[in-house]
Scaffold this active site. Structure first.
Site, short mmCIF file in Angstrom:
data_model
loop_
_atom_site.label_atom_id
_atom_site.label_comp_id
_atom_site.label_asym_id
_atom_site.label_seq_id
_atom_site.Cartn_x
_atom_site.Cartn_y
_atom_site.Cartn_z
CE1 TYR A 25 -4.58 28.88 -18.60
CE2 TYR A 25 -6.38 27.32 -19.67
CZ TYR A 25 -5.85 28.75 -19.03
OH TYR A 25 -6.85 29.79 -19.16
CG ASP A 26 -7.44 24.29 -13.82
OD1 ASP A 26 -8.41 24.97 -13.81
OD2 ASP A 26 -7.55 23.26 -13.03
CG ASP A 69 20.00 23.85 15.82
OD1 ASP A 69 20.94 24.17 15.09
OD2 ASP A 69 19.04 24.29 15.69
CD GLU A 108 21.20 25.14 11.92
OE1 GLU A 108 21.36 26.25 12.73
OE2 GLU A 108 20.43 25.16 10.96
CG HIS A 115 18.10 26.54 8.25
ND1 HIS A 115 18.82 27.31 9.45
CD2 HIS A 115 16.83 26.56 8.61
CE1 HIS A 115 17.96 27.49 10.19
NE2 HIS A 115 16.85 27.18 9.78
CG ASN A 116 16.44 24.07 11.42
OD1 ASN A 116 17.44 24.68 12.15
ND2 ASN A 116 15.46 24.65 11.44
CG HIS A 128 14.00 24.03 15.56
ND1 HIS A 128 12.98 24.70 15.49
CD2 HIS A 128 15.04 24.65 14.90
CE1 HIS A 128 13.50 26.17 15.30
NE2 HIS A 128 14.52 25.63 14.69
CE LYS A 165 28.80 29.88 11.23
NZ LYS A 165 27.97 29.66 12.57
CG ASN A 191 -7.96 17.44 -24.18
OD1 ASN A 191 -7.42 17.37 -22.83
ND2 ASN A 191 -9.03 17.59 -24.84
CD GLU A 196 22.75 28.38 16.13
OE1 GLU A 196 22.67 29.25 16.81
OE2 GLU A 196 23.11 28.44 14.73
CB SER A 237 -3.63 -11.14 -36.17
OG SER A 237 -3.09 -10.34 -35.41
CG ASP A 295 -2.45 -6.46 -37.45
OD1 ASP A 295 -1.64 -7.54 -37.23
OD2 ASP A 295 -3.39 -6.46 -37.75
CD GLU A 315 -6.51 -5.33 -25.23
OE1 GLU A 315 -6.84 -5.90 -24.07
OE2 GLU A 315 -6.28 -5.88 -26.11
#
Length: 763
Positions: A712-713, A336, A334, A304-305, A349, A432, A682, A383, A186, A182, A155
């Site tokens: 990494y691949d 709008d 922001e 933004h937005n 938006h 603003k 690994n 806006e 046991s 251990d 385990e």
């Protein structure tokens, strides 16, 4: 153990016994789920009664806060059905959505609210040792399938694989370490023995070697030896003597070593893994900068937005998006605004399929959250696409809801020659927007100002101007933003009441640097699209830097970024642009850089520009940093030593990461650079590289350094594991740990990289 310490708490007992709570996603989606706190005291488990074996879990460490009552849009929508004393919201770190819950009784709701809060507090106040113990305990719980509190050798091997360690039968240290732990012989380990086994397995040779270099007897560092290490390796100079004693007091677990004025290997490792041993200068985490300079002398964290949770064509508009941005220290949001059908202005938006939220709700949310992360001023970038009538309603809401928070008059009643400072504007919200006339003019009260949005598009001051009857085929197309400038433009008029609320941030058209130098007022500011700003930075870098010493300017993403992607903000910071607005809802490199820059100065959302970028006569240009009169390039050398407990990217059983580390520099064009280590096969548990990466930094004051760890691949793109970004000026030299963050910018303890950093002048 955290679990054991807090299990006697009555609220936690209720959570451990379990409760049936309603999970609410919308007015029509309300489903019962069984929730309970697991034995580790950190994991909340829940499932549907009918969903077979399927269940979900999350850690208390992922929860940022608990909100009581109807404090979310979802719970507000069902307020008539369920009373506030039954409702609560779990708010998560990063970009993870809220969990809205309804209990069956007020007492049960309170038990969960108070219980989760206690567990969050417990998790936040753990020291490094407790945190690591908790981490090991969590893994033990996951692997102890039969719940007998023991694990045999087979385990343990399986668990180590889950923990990202590849251990084959031939791995000699494994059986030996198991036998050492251990003690009762046991053939299985209980939790305390497993912790001992884990510590044997994770003894770090690379830390032991550094310790040996400075320890006279190989067992401990005496006060003088620790001072010597701090002075020579950590480059702490004069303060090393006092600091050595402080470190022993803080991190040495052995009382006898403390009495001796010494530090053991355990204490040394705990110091190196702590915040004080991290790569980020501890003093730069505090509010260490001068906050009494004009606003134009600071970089300002800007969104933004802000109302969007997702993309800008079909995404959901939400008050939560404002809450998340403000909690992250954003100081410019922001809004709008468009005419609402019932006379109440709405925020969304324009001409897209994004959902709408009510303007007055946005302002109420901003009022509540504006100053939770920072006391310094918030700028509302308006806006405005509304009719004069609804603009007047906006002005009323702003005045009534924000009250004294809204700055509506000049601070000293005088026409300003320079902008006020963040210090003077503490606790204030600035609007603003466009304004009729200036402070210098004496205007007829009845006058209105006609402003053509056509001029603003040419200038880049309006991302989505008012358009009359755009063709349907364009409205439904992804290229809508591209066609905007070609459509028929309407003339918009300004409401006098709204205009009067604009004080230090008057939106104006940009007529060029020469015009600005001769005619511009300090309280006037222009907006630039990313492409225009980039072009100006390249063609007229010095003039742009000079312009930004006197006035604020705002940069925003191209309208073609319909997926809400971001541009690299570094190009704009290089010329001193203050309000570089990014889509906070989109994770990635650009937001890592933003988080990195604003991680300093108490995360207050304001970072003071360096003196050569505050001087109105500066000759600095990012294209030719060597022409600066106090040009002093530096050499940055980073020895990437090892990694610790890197998380798995692929949760498939048997997959182990092959990690590599890349160091990326962002700054003036000459400083842009990337170098990476080789990958380790690994081993995400304790990979060792011992590779050195070298860089020359021409403008250290503007450089950001980003550490990225990837899996990494060779066949496809590497997978992201974690990153950490910080300003070059905040780096501590010496042996340091880099505590990694997720894609969302949240901590992923105990994952870290161990490095040795050297910064020297070029000779």
């Amino acid at each position: 153990w955290a679990a054991i310490c807090i299990q006697d708490d009555l609220d936690v007992k209720v959570m451990m016994a379990g409760s049936t709570l309603r999970k609410v996603k919308s007015r029509s989606w309300k489903k019962q789920r069984h929730f309970r706190l697991l034995e580790d005291g950190m994991t909340i488990w829940y499932k549907s009664r009918w969903a077979g074996k399927g269940h979900s879990t999350f850690s208390v460490t992922e929860v940022e806060a608990v909100r009581e009552g109807h404090q979310s849009e979802v719970l507000l929508s069902i307020a008539e059905e369920f009373s506030a004393d039954l409702c609560f919201t779990l708010v998560f770190h990063g970009r993870q959505g809220n969990l809205d819950l309804v209990a069956e009784s007020p007492e049960e709701a309170q038990a969960w609210i108070q219980g989760v809060r206690k567990l969050i507090h417990r998790a936040q106040t753990m020291d490094e040792k407790e945190r690591l113990d908790q981490w090991v305990w969590d893994w033990f719980q996951k692997a102890d399938k039969n719940k007998d509190g023991k694990m045999n050798f087979k385990e343990v091997r399986k668990l180590l694989k889950m923990m990202n360690v590849e251990m084959n039968e031939e791995h000699t240290a494994l059986p030996f370490s198991f036998q050492m732990a251990d003690k009762s012989q046991s053939g299985s380990l209980e939790i305390e023995q497993f912790v001992h086994f884990y510590k044997i397995l994770t003894q770090r040779d690379e830390v032991w070697k550094v310790f040996q270099d400075y320890s006279g007897d190989g067992e401990k560092l005496m006060l003088e030896e620790l001072e010597n290490f701090l002075r020579v390796e950590q480059q702490e100079g004069e303060q090393s003597a006092q600091h050595a004693q402080e470190l022993i007091d803080s991190y040495e677990p052995s009382e006898s070593a403390k009495k001796e004025g010494a530090m053991s290997l355990d204490g040394f490792q705990m110091y190196l893994c702590s915040q004080q041993g991290s790569i980020f200068k501890p003093e730069h985490r505090d509010l260490y900068q001068d906050m009494s300079q004009p606003l134009s002398h600071y970089f300002i964290s800007s969104s933004h937005n802000t109302y969007l949770l997702e993309n800008q064509l079909r995404g959901q508009s939400s008050l939560e998006a404002y809450i998340q941005a403000l909690k992250r220290g954003c100081r410019c949001v922001e809004v709008d605004c468009w005419d609402g059908s019932d006379g109440e202005p709405v925020v969304y938006h324009g001409h897209t399929l994004t959902s709408k939220i009510v303007f007055k709700d946005v302002i109420s949310t901003i009022k509540e959250y504006a100053f939770k992360a920072s006391d310094f001023p918030v700028i509302l970038s308006l806006e405005n696409h509304c009719s004069v009538e609804q603009q007047t309603i906006m002005a009323e809401h702003l005045s009534q809801i924000l009250g004294d928070m809204l700055l509506t008059t000049l601070l000293d009643g005088q026409v300003p020659q320079q902008l006020p400072s963040p210090q003077e504007l503490k606790g204030k919200i600035l609007l603003k927007a466009k304004k009729i006339g200036g402070f210098e003019d004496c205007l007829d009260e009845t006058m209105t100002d006609e402003v053509s949005d056509e001029e603003d598009i040419a200038n880049g001051d309006a991302e989505s101007p008012t358009v009359e009857n755009p063709p349907a085929e364009i409205c439904s197309s992804n290229d809508f933003a591209f066609y905007l400038p070609l459509l028929q433009i309407s003339k918009s008029k300004l409401s006098r009441q709204l205009s009067d609320l604009v004080v230090y941030c008057k939106s104006v058209h940009f007529h060029g640097f020469d015009h600005a130098r001769l005619h511009a007022k300090c309280y006037e500011m222009s907006s630039f699209s990313e492409s225009k700003a980039k072009r100006l930075a390249k063609e007229a870098g010095t003039e742009f830097v000079q312009y930004n010493t006197r006035q604020l300017c705002r940069i925003y993403p191209s309208g073609l970024r319909t997926d809400s992607s971001n541009y690299n903000p570094q190009d704009m910071w290089n010329v001193g642009c203050q309000i570089v607005a990014l889509n906070f809802q989109t994770a990635g490199l650009e937001m890592d850089l933003n988080d990195g820059l604003f991680r300093q100065n108490h995360c207050c959302g304001y970072v003071l520009k360096h003196d050569f970028m505050r001087d109105g006569n500066t000759q600095f240009t990012p294209e030719k940093p060597e022409e600066r009169k106090d040009y002093r390039p530096l050499r940055l050398s980073i020895q990437v030593i090892s990694g610790q407990q890197l998380p798995k990217v692929n949760q498939k059983e048997g997959s182990i990461v092959d990690p590599l580390v890349r160091v990326e520099i962002y700054g003036v064009p000459q400083d842009q650079a990337k170098e990476e280590t080789s990958h380790i096969n690994n081993n995400g548990f304790n990979p060792v590289w011992n590779e050195t990466l070298n860089f020359i930094i021409h403008t250290p004051e503007l450089a950001l350094v980003r550490f990225v760890v990837e899996d990494y691949d060779k066949a496809s793109r590497n997978d992201f594991i974690g990153q950490f970004t910080l300003p070059f000026t905040c780096i501590q030299a010496g042996y340091r740990h880099i505590h990694l963050l997720s894609k969302d910018g949240t901590a992923i303890p105990p994952a870290s990289i161990f490095v040795n950093v050297s910064i020297t002048e070029l000779t």
